[in-house]
Scaffold this active site. Structure first.
Site, PDB file in Angstrom:
ATOM      1  N   ASP A  35       8.509  43.430  69.763  1.00  0.00           N
ATOM      2  CA  ASP A  35       8.967  43.066  68.418  1.00  0.00           C
ATOM      3  C   ASP A  35      10.320  42.336  68.533  1.00  0.00           C
ATOM      4  O   ASP A  35      10.840  42.150  69.634  1.00  0.00           O
ATOM      5  CB  ASP A  35       9.061  44.329  67.527  1.00  0.00           C
ATOM      6  N   HIS A  77       8.590  42.741  78.639  1.00  0.00           N
ATOM      7  CA  HIS A  77       7.142  42.721  78.386  1.00  0.00           C
ATOM      8  C   HIS A  77       6.727  41.591  77.442  1.00  0.00           C
ATOM      9  O   HIS A  77       5.625  41.620  76.893  1.00  0.00           O
ATOM     10  CB  HIS A  77       6.679  44.078  77.822  1.00  0.00           C
ATOM     11  N   CYS A 115      -1.422  23.463  72.052  1.00  0.00           N
ATOM     12  CA  CYS A 115      -0.052  23.463  72.577  1.00  0.00           C
ATOM     13  C   CYS A 115       0.465  22.033  72.633  1.00  0.00           C
ATOM     14  O   CYS A 115      -0.304  21.090  72.852  1.00  0.00           O
ATOM     15  CB  CYS A 115      -0.003  24.103  73.961  1.00  0.00           C
TER      16      CYS A 115
HETATM   17  N1  APR Z   1      13.113  58.316  68.214  1.00  0.00           N
HETATM   18  C1  APR Z   1      13.178  58.451  69.556  1.00  0.00           C
HETATM   19  N2  APR Z   1      12.080  58.496  70.345  1.00  0.00           N
HETATM   20  C2  APR Z   1      10.884  58.403  69.744  1.00  0.00           C
HETATM   21  C3  APR Z   1      10.736  58.260  68.349  1.00  0.00           C
HETATM   22  C4  APR Z   1      11.930  58.224  67.564  1.00  0.00           C
HETATM   23  N3  APR Z   1      11.905  58.087  66.237  1.00  0.00           N
HETATM   24  N4  APR Z   1       9.411  58.203  68.047  1.00  0.00           N
HETATM   25  C5  APR Z   1       8.768  58.301  69.211  1.00  0.00           C
HETATM   26  N5  APR Z   1       9.635  58.426  70.240  1.00  0.00           N
HETATM   27  C6  APR Z   1       9.354  58.537  71.686  1.00  0.00           C
HETATM   28  C7  APR Z   1       8.104  59.328  72.005  1.00  0.00           C
HETATM   29  O1  APR Z   1       8.431  60.705  72.143  1.00  0.00           O
HETATM   30  C8  APR Z   1       7.660  58.700  73.324  1.00  0.00           C
HETATM   31  O2  APR Z   1       8.233  59.379  74.434  1.00  0.00           O
HETATM   32  O3  APR Z   1       9.113  57.229  72.149  1.00  0.00           O
HETATM   33  C9  APR Z   1       8.215  57.261  73.247  1.00  0.00           C
HETATM   34  C10 APR Z   1       7.164  56.176  73.038  1.00  0.00           C
HETATM   35  O4  APR Z   1       6.308  56.136  74.143  1.00  0.00           O
HETATM   36  P1  APR Z   1       5.101  55.087  74.272  1.00  0.00           P
HETATM   37  O5  APR Z   1       4.305  55.076  73.013  1.00  0.00           O
HETATM   38  O6  APR Z   1       4.404  55.388  75.534  1.00  0.00           O
HETATM   39  O7  APR Z   1       5.835  53.666  74.345  1.00  0.00           O
HETATM   40  P2  APR Z   1       6.574  52.981  75.584  1.00  0.00           P
HETATM   41  O8  APR Z   1       7.149  54.004  76.501  1.00  0.00           O
HETATM   42  O9  APR Z   1       7.492  51.966  75.013  1.00  0.00           O
HETATM   43  O10 APR Z   1       5.375  52.239  76.300  1.00  0.00           O
HETATM   44  C11 APR Z   1       5.668  51.479  77.465  1.00  0.00           C
HETATM   45  O11 APR Z   1       3.422  50.749  77.702  1.00  0.00           O
HETATM   46  O12 APR Z   1       1.622  50.301  76.395  1.00  0.00           O
HETATM   47  C12 APR Z   1       2.555  49.721  77.226  1.00  0.00           C
HETATM   48  O13 APR Z   1       3.485  47.566  77.380  1.00  0.00           O
HETATM   49  C13 APR Z   1       3.391  48.689  76.512  1.00  0.00           C
HETATM   50  O14 APR Z   1       5.790  48.401  76.460  1.00  0.00           O
HETATM   51  C14 APR Z   1       4.747  49.359  76.387  1.00  0.00           C
HETATM   52  C15 APR Z   1       4.748  50.301  77.576  1.00  0.00           C
END
Ligand code: APR
Length: 238
Positions: free
Chosen positions: A97, A112, A139
């Site tokens: 984003d 990413h 493109c």
């Molecule tokens: N404040 C703080 N932490 C939060 C909140 C919040 N309001 N809401 C959720 N979380 C935490 C969750 O507890 C979790 O540990 O954010 C984390 C989100 O984890 P994921 O959904 O796995 O996202 P992310 O770690 O960014 O994923 C990594 O995986 O799917 C691929 O490329 C994609 O960039 C992404 C990568």
């Protein structure tokens, strides 16, 4: 907390944008709950069914224009840290984003990729792209339809600017991880790498992540409250 001239690297994940209304990936109602990663987030999935993949990212891209989606207090706090801290501050985000830049972060790496860009598969040139993308999109570089793809790093692809990130991890004094589950490498290995190279490591997350136990300090809570608090502590150090 150390001196005020530290070199700080901050890794962010989906959790920092959750309170802005953007779904995380691995929550029970998260993005991967309803979608097959193989179909929508791999080069093979794109080759097999480009229109499905375009539709998936078009939906995500639309959220960037949603009037209810804004940077939250955590994004703003990191931008303030970059502006007001005497040392160097860089944000490395896994998020695609644009909320960090909308909040004012400038020293920012989108490892990413970015939803608001498209890339030509032929020339690798990337373009600002705010509208829907599909197989008829043309493109400028090739003046041809069908070459453009979302500027997103899919599973099985190398994240962007890894050499630069590696160097920053080796040079930093403080590494902060915010809102990431620590399940996806190489980002999940950054804290350990920084720690081995001498940095203090701090995790700010809602729940325990895969890597929580390895951090020097782990603070639990909502990003919108714990990130601004932590930033104020850093800025208060003389
Ligand atoms: N404040 C703080 N932490 C939060 C909140 C919040 N309001 N809401 C959720 N979380 C935490 C969750 O507890 C979790 O540990 O954010 C984390 C989100 O984890 P994921 O959904 O796995 O996202 P992310 O770690 O960014 O994923 C990594 O995986 O799917 C691929 O490329 C994609 O960039 C992404 C990568």
């Amino acid at each position: 907390m150390g001196s005020k001239q530290q070199n700080i690297v901050i890794l962010t994940g989906a959790g920092i944008s959750a309170e802005s209304g953007i779904q995380t990936f691995r929550a029970s109602d998260g993005l991967w709950h309803n979608h097959s990663i193989e179909e929508v987030a791999t080069p093979e999935g794109f080759a097999a069914n480009p229109s499905l993949v375009h539709r998936f990212y078009n939906e995500r891209r639309k959220q960037l224009h949603d009037t209810d989606v804004h940077p939250n207090a955590a994004h703003h706090a990191l931008a303030k840290l970059e502006r007001e801290y005497d040392g160097k501050v860089v944000v490395v985000t896994q998020n695609v984003d644009n909320l960090h830049e909308r909040a004012g972060s400038r020293n920012l790496i989108h490892m990413h990729g970015q939803l608001d860009k498209a890339r030509c598969n032929n020339t690798l040139r990337s373009y600002q792209w705010l509208n829907d993308l599909d197989e008829s999109s043309v493109c400028e570089c090739c003046s041809k339809a069908g070459n453009l793809r979302p500027h997103i790093v899919w599973f099985g692809e190398m994240p962007f600017l890894m050499d630069q990130i590696q160097q920053m991890l080796e040079d930093c004094d403080l590494f902060i991880s915010i809102g990431t589950s620590g399940q996806v490498y190489p980002a999940a290995g950054f804290s350990k790498h920084a720690q081995i190279c001498g940095a203090r490591t701090v995790e700010l997350n809602l729940d325990d992540s895969e890597t929580s136990a390895t951090f020097d300090q782990s603070i639990k809570g909502l990003a919108s409250s714990i990130v601004p608090e932590f930033v104020e502590q850093l800025l208060a150090v003389k």
